[in-house]
Design an enzyme around this catalytic site. Structure first.
Site, PDB file in Angstrom:
ATOM      1  CD  GLN A  94     -16.732 -11.931  -7.491  1.00 26.19           C
ATOM      2  OE1 GLN A  94     -17.779 -12.377  -7.024  1.00 26.19           O
ATOM      3  NE2 GLN A  94     -16.151 -12.473  -8.544  1.00 26.19           N
ATOM      4  NE  ARG A 108      18.115   5.334  24.922  1.00 22.68           N
ATOM      5  CZ  ARG A 108      16.957   5.985  25.023  1.00 22.68           C
ATOM      6  NH1 ARG A 108      16.935   7.229  25.437  1.00 22.68           N
ATOM      7  NH2 ARG A 108      15.832   5.373  24.719  1.00 22.68           N
ATOM      8  CE  LYS A 168      -2.408  -0.512   3.685  1.00 23.61           C
ATOM      9  NZ  LYS A 168      -2.329  -1.760   4.347  1.00 23.61           N
ATOM     10  CB  CYS A 183      23.819   5.421  14.026  1.00 28.36           C
ATOM     11  SG  CYS A 183      23.206   6.117  15.569  1.00 28.36           S
ATOM     12  N   GLY A 201      27.561   2.261  13.582  1.00 27.90           N
ATOM     13  CA  GLY A 201      28.682   2.016  12.666  1.00 27.90           C
ATOM     14  C   GLY A 201      29.795   3.043  12.839  1.00 27.90           C
ATOM     15  CD  GLU A 250      24.344   0.823  23.097  1.00 35.35           C
ATOM     16  OE1 GLU A 250      24.982   1.554  22.303  1.00 35.35           O
ATOM     17  OE2 GLU A 250      23.259   0.291  22.791  1.00 35.35           O
ATOM     18  CD  GLU A 269      20.288   5.101   7.771  1.00 35.55           C
ATOM     19  OE1 GLU A 269      21.263   5.882   7.778  1.00 35.55           O
ATOM     20  OE2 GLU A 269      19.931   4.459   8.778  1.00 35.55           O
ATOM     21  CG  HIS A 272      20.186   6.609  11.566  1.00 36.76           C
ATOM     22  ND1 HIS A 272      20.518   5.290  11.427  1.00 36.76           N
ATOM     23  CD2 HIS A 272      20.105   6.846  12.893  1.00 36.76           C
ATOM     24  CE1 HIS A 272      20.619   4.734  12.620  1.00 36.76           C
ATOM     25  NE2 HIS A 272      20.379   5.658  13.531  1.00 36.76           N
ATOM     26  CD  GLN A 325      27.381   5.075  19.025  1.00 31.83           C
ATOM     27  OE1 GLN A 325      27.146   3.994  19.546  1.00 31.83           O
ATOM     28  NE2 GLN A 325      26.547   6.099  19.117  1.00 31.83           N
ATOM     29  CE  LYS A 365     -15.951 -14.476 -13.443  1.00 36.12           C
ATOM     30  NZ  LYS A 365     -15.125 -15.641 -13.144  1.00 36.12           N
ATOM     31  CD  GLU A 370      -5.725  -4.548  15.823  1.00 34.65           C
ATOM     32  OE1 GLU A 370      -6.384  -5.017  14.869  1.00 34.65           O
ATOM     33  OE2 GLU A 370      -5.252  -5.234  16.748  1.00 34.65           O
TER      34      GLU A 370
HETATM   35  N1  GLN Z   1      23.137   2.259  20.391  1.00 34.66           N
HETATM   36  C1  GLN Z   1      23.761   3.421  19.906  1.00 34.66           C
HETATM   37  C2  GLN Z   1      23.277   4.683  20.609  1.00 34.66           C
HETATM   38  O1  GLN Z   1      22.255   4.677  21.243  1.00 34.66           O
HETATM   39  C3  GLN Z   1      23.571   3.577  18.423  1.00 34.66           C
HETATM   40  C4  GLN Z   1      22.164   3.867  18.037  1.00 34.66           C
HETATM   41  C5  GLN Z   1      21.898   3.707  16.580  1.00 34.66           C
HETATM   42  O2  GLN Z   1      22.694   3.098  15.857  1.00 34.66           O
HETATM   43  N2  GLN Z   1      20.756   4.180  16.130  1.00 34.66           N
HETATM   44  O3  GLN Z   1      23.876   5.707  20.515  1.00 34.66           O
END
Ligand code: GLN
Length: 546
Positions: A194, A471, A21, A386, A388, A410, A519, A517, A390, A225, A154
């Protein structure tokens, strides 16, 4: 001047989920846009979550983030990629949002002693929001996708609101998307369509158009139809066939003459000129690219569920189209890159480029770090998003800067080298929903870097704005030591100093990663510049090798 009259198109799906959709809604939007109309999409989601920020991507697919920080369903990604629009959070209307508003109003006594009901209170709330989105965005046409399938408990109240809206507005087109199975070749079965239409009619809704998904082209007989049994004109029954790329659908529907039927119902100018030239060029380059196929590995955790990284995959598609190359994306489970010696090489050596996307939680993290190390040591182009970024920083700290055991807090609270640490403002947060660093933040690029050059080359400003959801950040205390051993910090948030982009020094080949991000803002008409640079580097490596 008379007030502009907004028109509405409602798309609902019958029979089963997963018919596409979102792609259909976006394609129709594209055809209207290509004629100069201003469109804005809205998505109804019947779940009681306020947003999908708290949902597991393993179950629900990717969490998409808008400029204003709203966490939304991944269909918004499709809308933006097709329509090249940045959509406001108000376009996402969920069960959680409308119910919390109703209860808040009730507690304030705003209903003046009345009993609060689905009709009219909840349905009015929905219609008000829909009209407001149209007005605020100065839309000629509001496209409304009703999430879920007709008959679900829903979304029943959303459909009821749309029934009322179609009665109140004379400019509303209701589209039903259905599925037409075939038992053997050429034997198309219209009965489910239908019955599905009967179900919709029993809710007081007569679709004006039926669009059918199927495995083989819809025959004239099947169309007749459906028309006869569903009260829909024969020329308003359309084929939504298998396409080679989703971006082909607008072109396929255009050929079938869908605009004429839309224009008739909504009172639009039937003769308006359509411009799909650039779109067609980009689609042709996806279907029949001139350059070699580039093999890209996405190393992640939810690789069994492709929907978890759909924007990453699509950003690669856009970039490959931009450089006119073929593309093959494979998903590599990061946990499989841990343990067995030689396993990383075995799993990764076939690839021309490696990408580590965003992620949360400890599982598979060491596998991702192994993939990054392998890319750096073998000069395979690397792009990190992100998490990636870190982990690229962690790998560099451990293996180049001699910071043994460096990590993100983390994953290891006790690490001697906490090169990635929680953002200061995140420390006090206890609630889960909508509390990350979310949405668009500015980033200033450093002259001469990969990032600077790639944005400049795409004709963009080098003061960029990209979307976030995290975070943790590069620990400010480590910016200098990491820089001293060669890590390039090529982008920072001007106000807070948060590290936004890092790169390897040139001797390791192409390696870049963003805290944002990137992307999420890649569109077919405007691919993300760093994705383009990444695939360009991969293509150069392939050329060198051959
Ligand atoms: N876990 C990591 C953070 O919170 C990376 C988050 C992410 O890749 N969106 O910063």
């Amino acid at each position: 001047m008379a007030e502009k009259k907004t028109k509405f198109i409602v798309v609902a799906g019958s029979i089963m989920s997963g018919l596409g959709k979102g792609i259909l809604t976006s394609s129709i939007g594209k055809l209207l846009q290509a004629r100069g109309y201003n469109v804005i999409p809205i998505k109804f989601d019947g779940y009681l979550n306020v947003d999908c920020g708290t949902m597991n991507p393993f179950r629900h697919g990717e969490v998409f983030v808008l400029d204003d920080g709203t966490e939304v369903d991944m269909d918004f990604g499709t809308y933006e990629r097709f329509l090249n629009l940045s959509i406001p959070g108000t376009s996402s209307i969920t069960g959680g949002k409308v119910f919390s508003r109703i209860i808040e109003k009730e507690r304030k006594g705003e209903y003046l002693g009345r009993d609060v009901q689905f009709v009219p209170h909840l349905t009015d709330e929905i219609k008000d929001r829909v009209r407001e989105v149209g007005k605020k965005n100065n839309a000629d046409i509001v496209l409304i996708e009703v999430g879920g399938t007709v008959g679900d408990l829903e979304n029943g109240y959303f459909l009821e609101a749309m029934r009322q809206l179609s009665f109140e507005e004379d400019n509303l087109l209701f589209i039903q998307l259905t599925y037409v199975p075939s038992l053997s070749e050429g034997e198309l079965k219209t009965k489910p369509t239908q019955h599905a239409t009967r179900l919709l009619q029993s809710m007081g809704i007569q679709p004006h158009m039926v669009i059918c998904r199927e495995q083989e082209p819809l025959t004239e007989e099947a169309k007749k139809k459906i028309s006869a049994y569903c009260n829909v004109k024969e020329d308003a029954v359309f084929d939504d066939p298998m396409v080679r790329t989703v971006y082909e659908l607008p072109l396929v529907l255009e050929k079938q003459g869908i605009y004429k039927v839309i224009a008739e119902k909504l009172g639009l100018d039937e003769k308006r000129e359509v411009d799909l030239k650039e779109w067609k060029k980009a689609v042709d380059k996806i279907i029949e690219p001139k350059g070699k196929v580039l093999k890209v590995a996405i190393v992640g955790k939810y690789t069994a569920v492709k929907d978890a990284y759909v924007s990453v995959k699509e950003a690669l598609v856009h970039a490959a189209s931009a450089i006119n190359h073929g593309l093959e994306v494979k998903w590599v489970e990061s946990a499989d890159l841990e343990g067995t010696p030689g396993g990383v090489e075995r799993k990764l050596k076939e690839f021309d480029a490696i990408l580590v996307p965003g992620g949360f939680g400890k599982r598979g993290v060491e596998g991702k770090i192994n993939a990054i190390k392998w890319a750096r040591e073998n000069k395979v182009p690397y792009l990190g998003l992100c998490l990636g970024l870190q982990l690229m920083t962690v790998e560099y700290a451990r293996n180049i800067c001699g910071m043994n055991g460096a990590n993100s807090t983390e994953f290891d609270k006790e690490t001697k080298y906490p090169v990635i640490d929680i953002l200061p403002e995140q420390k006090k947060i206890t609630k889960m929903g909508a509390t990350m660093r979310l949405g668009a933040y500015d980033c200033e690029l450093k002259d001469g870097t990969i990032a600077y050059k790639s944005y400049e080359k795409s004709g963009r400003s080098t003061k960029i704005s990209e979307r976030h959801r995290h975070r943790y950040e590069v620990n400010p205390d480590f910016v200098e030591p990491l820089g001293n051993c060669g890590l390039v910090i090529s982008g920072t948030h001007p106000e807070s100093g948060v590290v936004e982009i890092v790169e390897w020094p040139e001797k390791f080949g192409f390696g870049a990663a963003t805290q944002a991000h990137i992307e999420l803002k890649s569109r077919l008409a405007e691919p993300a510049p760093l994705f383009v640079a990444f695939l360009k580097a991969a293509s150069e490596r392939v050329e060198r090798k051959s």
